[in-house]
Design a protein around this motif. Structure first.
Motif, PDB file in Angstrom:
ATOM      1  N   ARG A  64     -15.065  -2.086  -4.997  1.00 32.39           N
ATOM      2  CA  ARG A  64     -15.368  -3.281  -4.953  1.00 32.39           C
ATOM      3  C   ARG A  64     -14.716  -4.700  -6.122  1.00 32.39           C
ATOM      4  N   CYS A  76     -11.599  -9.982  -0.440  1.00 30.84           N
ATOM      5  CA  CYS A  76     -10.686  -8.537  -1.178  1.00 30.84           C
ATOM      6  C   CYS A  76     -11.408  -7.808  -1.038  1.00 30.84           C
ATOM      7  N   CYS A 135      -3.371  -4.371  -6.418  1.00 32.94           N
ATOM      8  CA  CYS A 135      -3.591  -5.119  -5.257  1.00 32.94           C
ATOM      9  C   CYS A 135      -2.432  -4.892  -4.378  1.00 32.94           C
ATOM     10  N   ASP A 163     -10.957  -0.712   2.643  1.00 29.52           N
ATOM     11  CA  ASP A 163     -10.379  -0.348   3.184  1.00 29.52           C
ATOM     12  C   ASP A 163      -9.650   0.576   2.562  1.00 29.52           C
ATOM     13  N   ILE A 164      -8.927   0.138   1.627  1.00 23.02           N
ATOM     14  CA  ILE A 164      -8.170   1.168   1.159  1.00 23.02           C
ATOM     15  C   ILE A 164      -9.005   2.170   0.238  1.00 23.02           C
ATOM     16  N   GLU A 174      -4.528 -11.319   1.703  1.00 22.92           N
ATOM     17  CA  GLU A 174      -5.938 -11.695   2.267  1.00 22.92           C
ATOM     18  C   GLU A 174      -6.478 -12.818   1.955  1.00 22.92           C
ATOM     19  N   CYS A 175      -6.444 -12.650   0.637  1.00 22.82           N
ATOM     20  CA  CYS A 175      -7.494 -14.800  -0.282  1.00 22.82           C
ATOM     21  C   CYS A 175      -6.950 -15.313  -0.164  1.00 22.82           C
ATOM     22  N   CYS A 179      -1.935  -8.637   0.275  1.00 22.79           N
ATOM     23  CA  CYS A 179      -1.821  -8.534   1.192  1.00 22.79           C
ATOM     24  C   CYS A 179      -2.062  -9.844   1.650  1.00 22.79           C
ATOM     25  N   LEU A 183       1.213  -0.845  -0.022  1.00 26.95           N
ATOM     26  CA  LEU A 183       0.366  -0.260   0.327  1.00 26.95           C
ATOM     27  C   LEU A 183       1.072   1.323   0.382  1.00 26.95           C
ATOM     28  N   ARG A 219     -13.965  -6.592   1.490  1.00 26.35           N
ATOM     29  CA  ARG A 219     -12.803  -5.925   2.542  1.00 26.35           C
ATOM     30  C   ARG A 219     -12.307  -4.855   2.579  1.00 26.35           C
ATOM     31  N   VAL A 220     -10.862  -6.070   1.783  1.00 24.52           N
ATOM     32  CA  VAL A 220      -9.784  -4.917   1.855  1.00 24.52           C
ATOM     33  C   VAL A 220      -9.514  -3.860   0.576  1.00 24.52           C
TER      34      VAL A 220
END
Lengths: 514, 314
Positions: free
Chosen positions: A341, A330, A296, A336-337, A301-302, A299, A283, A332-333
């Motif tokens: 979506r 993804c 991308c 957040d950023i 997370e996926c 992170c 990020l 959610r991330v």
């Protein structure tokens, strides 16, 4: 990681991957570019399973998965306990596979062995149903409804409940075998075993009266086959759901292969939109140089939430059961950023390419309603309607006739000619019925049976057939002297308000030629 | 060779390092549990070889320590099956022959058992479904013509004691005299014509009728009704034991052939003889017992033995 044979889309960042990389040809890729193969532990032709510790996630797809799990498990566990009154001559269990009695009961439908085509028809419908689903929404069966998926999900929740979330579980995995770890593992495996037992235990209830069998099972009076079945299913449940998990999908199950062949570029599947995500960067880096990096943020997370432990960013692959938990993660991330979506989303390959070229996205309904899925659905529905029609018009009365072939005819002392037949009278209603057997098309002939004497011989006879039974009757037909060889028929009529009947043609043999 | 490992460009997978005429193999590792499964099957095979018949030898195979064999398994199943039938056989042995049909379920099982026993013990003469043989003189059991009676009790009596057993001269004995030398050929021809006329096969013959009343009516009845106590066939019906032609009847008058049947009661036991009774009865000619009870034992001694040698053509 690059594909030298595919031309890149013009005008794109040189480092971005084209969606062509997401084609199935790329599915054998096992490692990311950041972890080159030659640095990996080499030389072995076998590799140990790497435990998957998937992280907890919440989101729309997760909630859908919960719902499917609750519904499917509820159906599985509750169904045998539903009662269904069928009168005094048939069991009162709504769904029952009576193997000894060779009957299959399902609510108001009772299937005899010779009607097994109904079950075959249902299986064909299930098969074509999978065609419909797969060509429209990809491996949705694998992701949500497959028992292997449902039970694996259940076991993974147990893991989380006992050992904590991903990081705690990974730590515990690496930790030495202290007393505490032994206790934890023992507790967890005890729960596995319990789930296995309950799974196997529910299965046998479909094959006998559930309350009786349940009581007998614990008092030790159930049939040995019940205990053996429960033992085998406990073992398979614990092994396949508790320990093998994604290995079953990747190495043992034929469905992923078949489904892969049924998907095309218009099928929805869980896809990482590389044209939007690449080049990946943290990020921090991405904020510094937004023009150089994609959405991308690497992170992972996926990867962390994936129940089969794959990296969806490598493209579609056999290990992806399309459970869409990575979409939840993804999304959610991205929220957040502050990015839109759907970096990972249900999309068709076709759409991915269009979107990569900057064309507007198409409605996902286009993937669902298209000729191919409609044709599949049409076939599916036609079979379903045919089955319903057959079910609605089937009769519960049936006659079969086998003529004695040795001797084909008998001369009686009064010169009459007698033929003998074995009749099978089938009463498929769950109540006793009186039926009438009659001879049609044989003038002057009389009929008697093994239970009705010749002194009472007549053109028709009445016989009672027990509830849900086939009654075998030896029938003797005598025709006057001089009767010629000819065709005639037996008719069977149920003497009740429905008056169902059946007619079977057969032949009357005599010494006189036709 | 195994050192030529490289990363395959299109797939990103390592090769195993071997090369055969330009063909290389990718190393796509199998899961290790797969290997263990393979070892497990080997272990299974080893255990199996110890427990069960496995290695072929010259004239047999190793037996295995469990001593299992397919023949033994079959034997065991047959014994179990036999034991499962014990209750039925006991019940059958108890029941009165005349009451066999009262319990429909029992009767059906008896018929099924009798069908199997018939094939083993009776079909050699009577044919596989009791059709008999006119050429050889074995009665057809499907029709309603009975030499010695067709009620359950009479059939059972016949099966139990047989027919014309030399060592048992109290039951089912009779003999027809040979008329060769007693009647001249014209008389025989006349009687033959009369006998054939009884069943409607020839014109009446007055001379033959008179001779019949003198010589034959005592057993076969004045109108040819026969006599079941003597096993004398009925002559005025459409069923002929050995054929209705003039030649056959002439032959039978001159040198009668009379059937024999073994006694099965002791050999087969009460249950099986009752099963056979039920089966023969069920072939279609079974008769209801006469409504009034009689004191007569079916087939009580009735010996009519004029001069002439006893014929025993089986």
């Amino acid at each position: 990681m690059t594909d030298s044979t595919e031309p890149r889309p013009a005008g794109k960042d040189d480092t971005a991957l084209s969606s062509a990389d997401a084609r199935p040809e790329a599915t054998t890729m096992r490692h990311t570019a950041s972890e080159p193969d030659f640095q990996r532990e080499p030389e072995s032709y076998y590799e140990a399973r790497k435990a998957v510790h998937n992280k907890r996630i919440d989101g729309n797809f997760r909630r859908f998965k919960w719902a499917v799990m609750i519904v499917t498990l509820a159906i599985y566990y509750i169904t045998p306990w539903i009662r269904w009154d069928r009168g005094e001559y048939a069991p009162d269990q709504a769904v029952l596979v009576d193997l000894a009695g060779r009957r299959f009961y399902m609510f108001d439908i009772e299937i005899w062995p010779h009607e097994f085509y109904f079950v075959a028809g249902l299986l064909i419908m299930a098969g074509i149903g999978l065609f419909v689903v797969t060509s429209a929404v990809g491996r949705a069966w694998c992701g949500y409804a497959c028992p292997q998926t449902v039970w694996t999900d259940l076991f993974q929740h147990i893991d989380r409940f006992v050992d904590g979330d991903r990081n705690a579980r990974m730590r515990l995995d690496r930790a030495p075998w202290t007393l505490g770890k032994v206790a934890r593992r023992g507790f967890k495996w005890a729960i596995y075993l319990l789930i296995g037992l309950v799974t196997g235990g529910a299965w046998i209830l479909y094959f006998a009266d559930a309350p009786t069998l349940f009581a007998d099972f614990f008092s030790g009076e159930a049939a040995p086959v019940a205990y053996i079945t429960v033992a085998i299913l406990t073992l398979t449940t614990v092994t396949l759901g508790g320990f093998m998990r994604e290995q079953v999908c990747i190495y043992m199950c034929p469905w992923p292969r078949i489904q892969t062949a049924m998907m095309d570029e218009h099928s929805l599947m869980v896809t990482y939109k590389d044209w939007r995500g690449e080049k990946r960067g943290s990020l921090k880096k991405a904020r510094k140089q937004p023009e150089k990096y994609g959405d991308c943020i690497d992170c992972t997370e996926c990867v962390q939430v994936c129940p089969t432990g794959i990296d969806i960013r490598e493209g579609p692959q056999i290990g992806c059961i399309t459970c869409a938990l990575c979409i939840d993660a993804c999304d959610r991330v991205m929220a957040d950023i502050g990015r839109p979506r759907g970096l990972i989303d249900y999309a068709t390959l076709d759409d991915c390419e269009r979107e990569a070229k900057g064309e507007p996205a198409r409605s996902p309904w286009k993937a669902v309603f298209r000729p191919r899925t409609m044709i599949y659905f049409g076939i599916w529905a036609a079979i379903g309607l045919a089955l319903l029609f057959a079910l609605g018009t089937r009769t519960r009365t049936d006659l079969s006739v086998a003529a004695d072939r040795n001797p084909p005819f008998m001369l009686m002392s009064d010169g009459a000619v007698r033929n003998s037949f074995t009749l099978k009278l089938r009463n498929m209603e769950s109540r006793p019925r009186e039926m009438e057997i009659a001879i049609e098309g044989l003038p002057g002939a009389v009929l008697w049976t093994d239970m009705i004497d010749r002194s009472q011989a007549a053109a028709s006879q009445r016989v009672t057939v027990n509830a849900d039974q086939v009654r075998e009757v030896r029938a003797y037909v005598a025709a006057p002297r001089g009767t010629q060889q000819q065709e005639f028929a037996f008719s069977l009529t149920a003497l009740d308000e429905k008056a169902e009947s059946d007619l079977v043609e057969t032949r009357f043999d005599t010494p006189e030629g036709p | 060779m195994a050192t030529n490992k490289r990363i395959d460009e299109p797939t990103g997978t390592e090769t195993v390092g071997h090369e055969w005429d330009g063909i290389e193999e990718l190393n796509t590792p199998l899961p290790r549990w797969w290997l263990w499964t393979f070892y497990l099957t080997i272990l299974f095979a080893a255990v199996y070889v110890v427990l069960y018949p496995a290695w072929p030898l010259i004239d047999r195979a190793t037996t295995g320590i469990l001593g299992w064999s397919s023949r033994g398994a079959l034997q065991e199943e047959l014994i179990n099956e036999d034991q499962a039938r014990q209750a039925f056989r006991a019940e059958l042995a108890e029941v009165e022959v005349a009451d066999l049909r009262d319990d429909e379920e029992l009767f059906r099982r008896a018929v099924a058992g009798g069908e199997a026993a018939f094939k083993v013990h009776c079909s050699q003469c009577h044919g596989s479904q009791g059709a008999g043989s006119q050429t050889l003189g074995y009665p057809n059991l499907n029709d309603d013509a009975w030499l010695w009676g067709g009620t359950l009790e009479e059939i059972h009596y016949t099966i139990e004691y047989g027919i014309r057993q030399p060592e048992d001269n109290a039951r089912r004995q009779s003999a027809m005299p040979a008329f060769e030398g007693i009647l001249d050929s014209a008389q025989v021809a006349a009687v033959t014509q009369h006998v054939r006329s009884l069943g409607g096969e020839a014109e009446p013959n007055a001379n033959g009728a008179a001779l019949y009343q003198q010589n034959c009516a005592i057993c076969h009845g004045e109108t040819g009704d026969g006599n079941r106590q003597l096993g004398a066939p009925r002559l005025n019906d459409a069923v002929w034991l050995r054929g209705s032609s003039t030649a056959e009847i002439t032959r039978q008058i001159l040198q009668p052939r009379m059937g024999q049947m073994p006694a099965w009661g002791e050999r087969l036991g009460p249950a099986t003889t009752k099963m056979l009774t039920a089966y023969v009865y069920s072939l279609g000619g079974g008769e209801e017992a006469a409504p009034q009870p009689t004191d007569r034992v079916p087939g009580e001694t009735a010996e009519v033995r004029p001069a002439g040698s006893e014929n025993s053509d089986g």
